[in-house]
Design a protein around this motif. Structure first.
Motif, short mmCIF file in Angstrom:
data_model
loop_
_atom_site.label_atom_id
_atom_site.label_comp_id
_atom_site.label_asym_id
_atom_site.label_seq_id
_atom_site.Cartn_x
_atom_site.Cartn_y
_atom_site.Cartn_z
N LEU A 73 -0.66 94.77 60.02
CA LEU A 73 -0.60 95.28 61.39
C LEU A 73 -2.01 95.46 61.95
N ALA A 74 -2.95 95.89 61.12
CA ALA A 74 -4.34 96.06 61.58
C ALA A 74 -4.93 94.75 62.08
N ALA A 75 -4.65 93.66 61.39
CA ALA A 75 -5.15 92.35 61.81
C ALA A 75 -4.60 91.97 63.18
N ASN A 76 -3.33 92.30 63.41
CA ASN A 76 -2.72 92.01 64.71
C ASN A 76 -3.30 92.89 65.81
N ILE A 77 -3.49 94.15 65.52
CA ILE A 77 -4.09 95.07 66.49
C ILE A 77 -5.49 94.60 66.85
N SER A 78 -6.21 94.06 65.88
CA SER A 78 -7.55 93.53 66.13
C SER A 78 -7.51 92.37 67.12
N ASP A 79 -6.47 91.53 67.02
CA ASP A 79 -6.34 90.43 67.98
C ASP A 79 -6.12 90.96 69.40
N LEU A 80 -5.34 92.04 69.53
CA LEU A 80 -5.14 92.65 70.85
C LEU A 80 -6.46 93.21 71.36
N ALA A 81 -7.19 93.90 70.48
CA ALA A 81 -8.48 94.49 70.88
C ALA A 81 -9.46 93.41 71.33
N ALA A 82 -9.42 92.24 70.70
CA ALA A 82 -10.32 91.15 71.09
C ALA A 82 -10.07 90.70 72.52
N MET A 83 -8.89 90.97 73.03
CA MET A 83 -8.54 90.62 74.41
C MET A 83 -8.64 91.85 75.33
N GLY A 84 -9.09 92.98 74.79
CA GLY A 84 -9.25 94.19 75.58
C GLY A 84 -7.96 94.95 75.82
N ALA A 85 -6.92 94.67 75.03
CA ALA A 85 -5.61 95.28 75.25
C ALA A 85 -5.37 96.50 74.37
N LEU A 86 -4.59 97.43 74.88
CA LEU A 86 -4.13 98.58 74.12
C LEU A 86 -2.77 98.25 73.53
N PRO A 87 -2.59 98.41 72.20
CA PRO A 87 -1.32 98.05 71.58
C PRO A 87 -0.17 98.93 72.05
#
Length: 152
Positions: free
Chosen positions: A66-80
């Motif tokens: 899940l952390a890896a996926n959250i990191s992908d959201l963060a790379a786009m500036g998104a809040l999970p």
């Protein structure tokens, strides 16, 4: 065919949904709603490729995935906001171990106020975990072109 050739081979020429801002070919897709853009991403973790039970406890498999996926959201500036989980479970995994995987995800999801909103479970020959995450970013932020240029 390598991974990037495969991605290019499945990339649509055009998209049918007018709400899709960014689709196949990046770490995450962007879907626009009325006031925010939705960002989504998916990653797969496979036993024997990304982890083994000898080197990583099931709890940490879920947490890390899940952390890896959250990191992908963060790379786009998104809040999970949401996540979906598809899991393939072999007979070599005890139900308590599978529960530990979900406990690891739930612990991290709690920190980000994420909701588990669905998924799929099947039996198979090896354990695999596919997580799809969705989050929100302010409309027109980040500048998608700028983010693409920052990719390493």
């Amino acid at each position: 065919m390598d991974e990037f050739q495969f991605i290019e081979s499945i990339k649509p020429i055009y998209y049918k949904q007018p709400s899709l801002i960014k689709g196949v070919g990046d770490d995450a897709a962007v879907i626009r709603n009325t006031s925010e853009d939705m960002v989504t991403s998916v990653d797969v973790f496979v036993e024997g490729v990304h982890f083994t039970k000898q080197t990583m406890r099931p709890y940490h498999v879920g947490y890390r995935a899940l952390a890896a996926n959250i990191s992908d959201l963060a790379a786009m500036g998104a809040l999970p906001a949401f996540y979906l989980v598809a899991v393939t479970i072999p007979k070599t995994w005890h139900p308590s171990e599978v529960r530990e995987v979900y406990d690891g995800m739930a612990e991290l999801a709690k920190m980000f106020k994420m909701d588990l909103i669905g998924g799929d479970t099947v039996s198979g020959k090896s354990f695999s975990l596919s997580i799809t995450v969705m989050g929100y970013v302010e409309k027109d932020k980040p500048d998608i072109e700028v983010m693409q240029n920052l990719k390493i």
